[in-house]
Design a protein around this motif. Structure first.
Motif, PDB file in Angstrom:
ATOM      1  N   TYR A   8      42.466  40.989  32.123  1.00  0.00           N
ATOM      2  CA  TYR A   8      41.346  40.207  32.626  1.00  0.00           C
ATOM      3  C   TYR A   8      41.676  40.944  34.193  1.00  0.00           C
ATOM      4  N   PHE A  11      41.214  44.283  35.750  1.00  0.00           N
ATOM      5  CA  PHE A  11      39.733  44.398  35.024  1.00  0.00           C
ATOM      6  C   PHE A  11      38.919  44.505  35.995  1.00  0.00           C
ATOM      7  N   ALA A  12      38.991  42.808  37.581  1.00  0.00           N
ATOM      8  CA  ALA A  12      38.799  42.876  38.203  1.00  0.00           C
ATOM      9  C   ALA A  12      38.893  44.001  39.371  1.00  0.00           C
ATOM     10  N   LEU A  15      37.000  46.892  39.705  1.00  0.00           N
ATOM     11  CA  LEU A  15      36.157  46.903  39.545  1.00  0.00           C
ATOM     12  C   LEU A  15      36.271  46.917  41.667  1.00  0.00           C
ATOM     13  N   PHE A  19      35.051  50.215  44.870  1.00  0.00           N
ATOM     14  CA  PHE A  19      34.609  50.216  45.620  1.00  0.00           C
ATOM     15  C   PHE A  19      34.674  50.434  47.209  1.00  0.00           C
ATOM     16  N   VAL A 121      35.848  37.581  45.546  1.00  0.00           N
ATOM     17  CA  VAL A 121      36.480  38.247  44.307  1.00  0.00           C
ATOM     18  C   VAL A 121      37.789  37.872  44.607  1.00  0.00           C
ATOM     19  N   LEU A 124      37.371  33.602  43.354  1.00  0.00           N
ATOM     20  CA  LEU A 124      37.769  33.485  41.799  1.00  0.00           C
ATOM     21  C   LEU A 124      39.155  33.852  41.585  1.00  0.00           C
ATOM     22  N   LEU A 125      39.280  34.552  41.787  1.00  0.00           N
ATOM     23  CA  LEU A 125      40.995  35.242  41.612  1.00  0.00           C
ATOM     24  C   LEU A 125      41.809  33.741  41.630  1.00  0.00           C
ATOM     25  N   ALA A 128      40.826  31.802  38.976  1.00  0.00           N
ATOM     26  CA  ALA A 128      41.806  31.613  37.757  1.00  0.00           C
ATOM     27  C   ALA A 128      43.295  32.170  37.428  1.00  0.00           C
TER      28      ALA A 128
ATOM     29  N   LYS B  38      39.180  33.427  32.334  1.00  0.00           N
ATOM     30  CA  LYS B  38      38.310  34.187  31.646  1.00  0.00           C
ATOM     31  C   LYS B  38      37.210  34.417  32.318  1.00  0.00           C
ATOM     32  N   SER B  40      36.445  33.019  35.332  1.00  0.00           N
ATOM     33  CA  SER B  40      36.325  33.210  36.734  1.00  0.00           C
ATOM     34  C   SER B  40      36.605  34.371  37.163  1.00  0.00           C
ATOM     35  N   LEU B  41      37.324  35.489  36.301  1.00  0.00           N
ATOM     36  CA  LEU B  41      37.574  36.752  36.405  1.00  0.00           C
ATOM     37  C   LEU B  41      35.872  37.101  35.797  1.00  0.00           C
ATOM     38  N   THR B  43      32.904  35.905  36.627  1.00  0.00           N
ATOM     39  CA  THR B  43      32.439  35.704  37.497  1.00  0.00           C
ATOM     40  C   THR B  43      32.395  37.045  38.508  1.00  0.00           C
ATOM     41  N   GLY B  44      34.313  37.099  38.763  1.00  0.00           N
ATOM     42  CA  GLY B  44      34.692  38.307  39.794  1.00  0.00           C
ATOM     43  C   GLY B  44      33.073  39.383  39.126  1.00  0.00           C
ATOM     44  N   ALA B  45      33.643  40.146  38.054  1.00  0.00           N
ATOM     45  CA  ALA B  45      33.160  41.351  37.962  1.00  0.00           C
ATOM     46  C   ALA B  45      31.344  41.305  38.005  1.00  0.00           C
ATOM     47  N   PHE B  47      29.839  39.291  40.215  1.00  0.00           N
ATOM     48  CA  PHE B  47      29.515  39.248  41.412  1.00  0.00           C
ATOM     49  C   PHE B  47      29.746  40.472  42.476  1.00  0.00           C
ATOM     50  N   VAL B  48      30.941  41.469  41.805  1.00  0.00           N
ATOM     51  CA  VAL B  48      30.599  42.661  42.255  1.00  0.00           C
ATOM     52  C   VAL B  48      30.110  44.003  41.947  1.00  0.00           C
ATOM     53  N   ILE B  83      27.530  30.791  40.076  1.00  0.00           N
ATOM     54  CA  ILE B  83      28.273  30.329  40.713  1.00  0.00           C
ATOM     55  C   ILE B  83      28.229  32.091  41.532  1.00  0.00           C
TER      56      ILE B  83
END
Lengths: 143, 201
Positions: A8, A11-12, A15, A19, A121, A124-125, A128, B38, B40-41, B43-45, B47-48, B83
């Motif tokens: 996970y 993945f984040a 992304l 950018f 981000v 949120l990280l 998590a 899961k 949160s991550l 949600t980050g995806a 978000f961007v 969120i």
């Protein structure tokens, strides 16, 4: 679970890195309306795309509608430059709306959008990571 | 697809806010701490995802990610979407705070629909499942957007401003693109991490 979380996180991060590689593409999806000069109004999205289908309404200081026009294919509205416009509202019909007023200073954010994206981000990280290690610790204690 | 402030009428904004509150409450019910990382991550995806602009004709659109969220986090999707929308509105001024409820509904209802459909047809091939999830989530969101705009202001149904132009002109290409992206993503994740799609709660 460590492998699962790393998937996970990777993945984040992937992304966000995507950018960073193309910073000129990183723009939030807002519509902007601006009085370029007396007689010319521009409607665009903040990625530079011209809005080819927005309706522009101009108001005077009393809130009376001065004129209402659709933009041309380049996102411009041309009007009589002798008219004094106090406020402009643009609407593209798909949920985007922007406002310009001669009393509001030009909107400018000092924080780069990449930093703001990273902040979001990161929040949120952190959430998590907190809950992952908390759950991991509880499982270890139960064992 | 984010609806900005002042686009919707007050009654629609209030009604959608109340409905979104109920949806988020449903998403929160029975949530376990193990699910939070899961959510949160992803949600980050989400978000961007709004940072990626795709110029289409006279406007530009961005991926929604709702189908993917519906498949992976299921009934928790409204929570992640809510969120993510708050962060987008406050950090990017993308979407409005008064229309937060409407935006939440626009993206959460299709995500939940995808989750429900996936539970009805569990044996569909992973790429097909992902493609349909991405495609249907965008189409569902557009249909809801059309109704919201029509209920708010009759102008959106007239002439060149007709909301039907939205569906065909701007979002159909996005639906196809997002279907493909979601399909490939789901196929890959099913191969390397099938447990990701096991629902909890």
């Amino acid at each position: 679970m460590a492998r699962g979380l790393s998937t996970y996180v990777g993945f984040a991060i992937a992304l966000l890195l995507f950018f960073f590689v193309q910073p000129e593409q990183i723009l939030a999806h807002r519509m902007i309306v601006e009085l370029i000069e007396p007689g010319t109004i521009e409607v665009r999205y903040d990625d530079g795309t011209k809005s080819g289908m927005a309706s522009v309404t101009a108001f005077d200081k009393e809130g009376v509608i001065l004129f209402q026009e659709y933009v041309d294919e380049d996102g411009y509205v041309y009007y009589d430059a002798t008219i004094t416009v106090h406020q402009i509202v643009a609407d593209d019909g798909i949920g985007h709306r922007a406002t310009w007023s001669d009393e509001i200073e030009k909107e400018q954010s000092d924080v780069p959008i990449i930093v703001r994206a990273l902040l979001g981000v990161s929040i949120l990280l952190c959430i998590a990571a907190f809950f992952y290690f908390r759950n991991d610790k509880e499982k270890q204690e139960q064992e | 697809m984010h609806v900005a402030d002042s686009v919707l009428s007050v009654s629609i904004a209030i009604g959608t806010t109340i409905a979104a509150g109920g949806l988020v409450t449903y998403a929160l019910k029975g949530i376990k701490e193990e699910e939070v990382p899961k959510i949160s991550l992803l949600t980050g995806a989400f978000f961007v995802s709004s940072l990626l602009n795709i110029p289409i004709g006279p406007t530009s659109v961005h991926p929604l990610f709702g189908g993917f969220l519906g498949l992976v986090i299921g009934r928790r999707a409204p929570l992640g979407i809510f969120i993510g929308l708050i962060l987008q509105a406050t950090l990017f001024q993308h979407g409005g705070l008064s229309t937060l409820g409407a935006n939440t509904l626009l993206m959460s209802i299709p995500a939940l629909f995808v989750y429900w459909l996936a539970s009805l047809f569990p044996n569909i091939a992973s790429f097909t499942k992902g493609f349909l999830a991405g495609f249907l989530a965008v189409c569902g969101g557009v249909i809801l957007l059309v109704f919201l705009l029509l209920f708010s202001d009759h102008r959106y149904g007239e002439g060149a401003f007709s909301v039907m132009n939205i569906l065909l002109f701007a979002y159909l290409p996005l639906a196809l693109l997002e279907g493909l992206l979601t399909g490939f993503s789901v196929k890959y994740l099913y191969a390397v991490r099938p447990s990701l799609f096991n629902k909890e709660g």
